[in-house]
Design an enzyme around this catalytic site. Structure first.
Site, PDB file in Angstrom:
ATOM      1  N   HIS A   1       0.682  -1.342  -0.068  1.00 34.31           N
ATOM      2  CA  HIS A   1      -0.011   0.021   0.116  1.00 34.31           C
ATOM      3  C   HIS A   1       0.816   1.181  -0.048  1.00 34.31           C
ATOM      4  O   HIS A   1       0.800   2.251  -0.878  1.00 34.31           O
ATOM      5  CB  HIS A   1      -0.901   0.046   1.188  1.00 34.31           C
ATOM      6  CG  HIS A   1      -1.891  -0.896   1.341  1.00 34.31           C
ATOM      7  ND1 HIS A   1      -3.006  -1.290   0.679  1.00 34.31           N
ATOM      8  CD2 HIS A   1      -1.866  -1.967   2.318  1.00 34.31           C
ATOM      9  CE1 HIS A   1      -3.682  -2.171   1.158  1.00 34.31           C
ATOM     10  NE2 HIS A   1      -3.076  -2.741   1.927  1.00 34.31           N
TER      11      HIS A   1
HETATM   12  O1  RIB Z   1      -5.293   0.577   4.345  1.00 35.25           O
HETATM   13  C1  RIB Z   1      -3.870   0.267   4.342  1.00 35.25           C
HETATM   14  C2  RIB Z   1      -3.181   1.173   5.156  1.00 35.25           C
HETATM   15  O2  RIB Z   1      -3.445   1.021   6.469  1.00 35.25           O
HETATM   16  C3  RIB Z   1      -1.577   1.283   4.916  1.00 35.25           C
HETATM   17  O3  RIB Z   1      -1.103   2.641   4.993  1.00 35.25           O
HETATM   18  C4  RIB Z   1      -1.163   0.237   6.113  1.00 35.25           C
HETATM   19  O4  RIB Z   1      -0.127   0.483   6.628  1.00 35.25           O
HETATM   20  C5  RIB Z   1      -2.011   0.815   7.167  1.00 35.25           C
HETATM   21  O5  RIB Z   1      -1.785   2.092   7.824  1.00 35.25           O
END
Ligand code: RIB
Ligand code: CA
Length: 314
Positions: free
Chosen positions: A240
């Site tokens: 992500h």
């Molecule tokens: O939904 C994904 C996000 O939530 C990413 O930044 C992961 O590290 C969590 O913080």
């Protein structure tokens, strides 16, 4: 070529740590500071992870502590990430405890001071709940005009991961996300629409092991933790946060569309919903470039190469 000054605000976690390491070894940018926020795990762990990671990699980058709870979001202390990121946020990995101290300033002050120092050239990589950024905007009227761009991992034009309609970073502090997205700062939204496709493989892990540096091996260890998590029915090896960095450093990895966006923060069922006006129906001017498609092989190559560049360090 002049290096682009960046500040990373994060809730380090496993994928945050990988994004930070990709940033550290990307020659186009110069990391000015790292600020920590409550999110994946409590801020006491996210800040500790940031400081330990910097010392482990021999980086003398200021690390500041930050918000320990949201302004208004889905969970006061969003420690819900332990099952995804491990009890303290770095999976099963325990880095040596750093000897140096945190920056004496709180996150929002570091954000402001750094923005002033960079004279309008500072870019923010925001890969956790946006609490620190919102507080900094509320405390400093001139801050919005001093930030060149925000690259954030959060939201979704369609869907969610913590609610059917909300992604974790935005949901965890929806009011903060509303304040930041309406600030007028140019921004790029890298949401679940593309991040859920940004999945690394065992082949990538083997390539990182070949690089053989501390950063590459730590990244491989974090990915190995994600392999076990995946095989136990948890999230895949989803990058992500690194994809938000790729938006800034490898823009050809993504296809973006300028849209008006805002964040809902007033009702439990819609808390953290990112309204993405792809069709321009509101008549409101676009305030974000929203990533809607990804070249996955190109992204995976970019990430492995970025972290493997640690081998070039003396
Ligand atoms: O939904 C994904 C996000 O939530 C990413 O930044 C992961 O590290 C969590 O913080
Ligand atoms: Ca994160």
């Amino acid at each position: 070529m002049e290096k682009r000054p960046f500040l990373i605000d994060c809730d380090t976690g496993t994928d945050d740590a990988i994004a930070i390491m990709a940033a550290l070894y990307s020659p186009q940018i110069d990391i000015q500071a790292i600020t920590s926020v409550n999110g994946n795990v409590a801020e006491v762990y996210t800040s500790r992870n940031n400081l330990d990671l910097m010392e482990y990699l021999g980086k003398d980058i200021p690390v500041a502590r930050g918000a320990v709870r949201a302004l208004q979001g889905g969970g006061i202390n969003a420690e819900g990430g332990a099952e995804c990121h491990g009890e303290k946020g770095l999976g099963t990995i325990q880095l040596p405890t750093a000897q140096r101290a945190f920056d004496p300033r709180v996150a929002d002050q570091v954000i402001y001071d750094t923005a002033v120092k960079c004279k309008g050239e500072l870019e923010l990589l925001v890969i956790g709940p946006m609490t620190n950024i919102a507080i900094a905007l509320c405390n400093h009227l001139d801050l919005a005009g001093l930030i060149k761009r925000i690259w954030f991992m959060g939201g979704a034009a369609l869907g969610g991961n913590v609610l059917p309609t909300a992604e974790f970073n935005i949901w965890a502090d929806a009011l903060a996300a509303h304040i930041v997205t309406q600030s007028g700062i140019p921004m790029t939204m890298v949401g679940l629409d593309v991040t859920l496709k940004a999945v690394m493989t065992e082949e990538d892990i083997a390539l990182l092991r070949q690089a053989g540096t501390k950063a590459a091996n730590l990244t491989a260890d974090l990915l190995d933790f994600m392999v076990v998590r995946r095989d136990e029915g948890g999230e895949d090896l989803v990058m992500h946060d690194a994809l938000a960095l790729a938006a800034a450093l490898c823009p050809e990895c993504l296809v973006c569309k300028d849209c008006f966006i805002d964040v809902e923060f007033s009702h439990p069922y819609t808390m953290g919903y990112t309204f993405v006006d792809q069709g321009g129906r509101t008549g409101k001017a676009p305030n974000a470039a929203v990533a809607l498609d990804i070249d996955v092989p190109m992204f995976r190559r970019w990430l492995v190469e970025a972290i493997s560049r640690s081998a070039l360090e003396k």
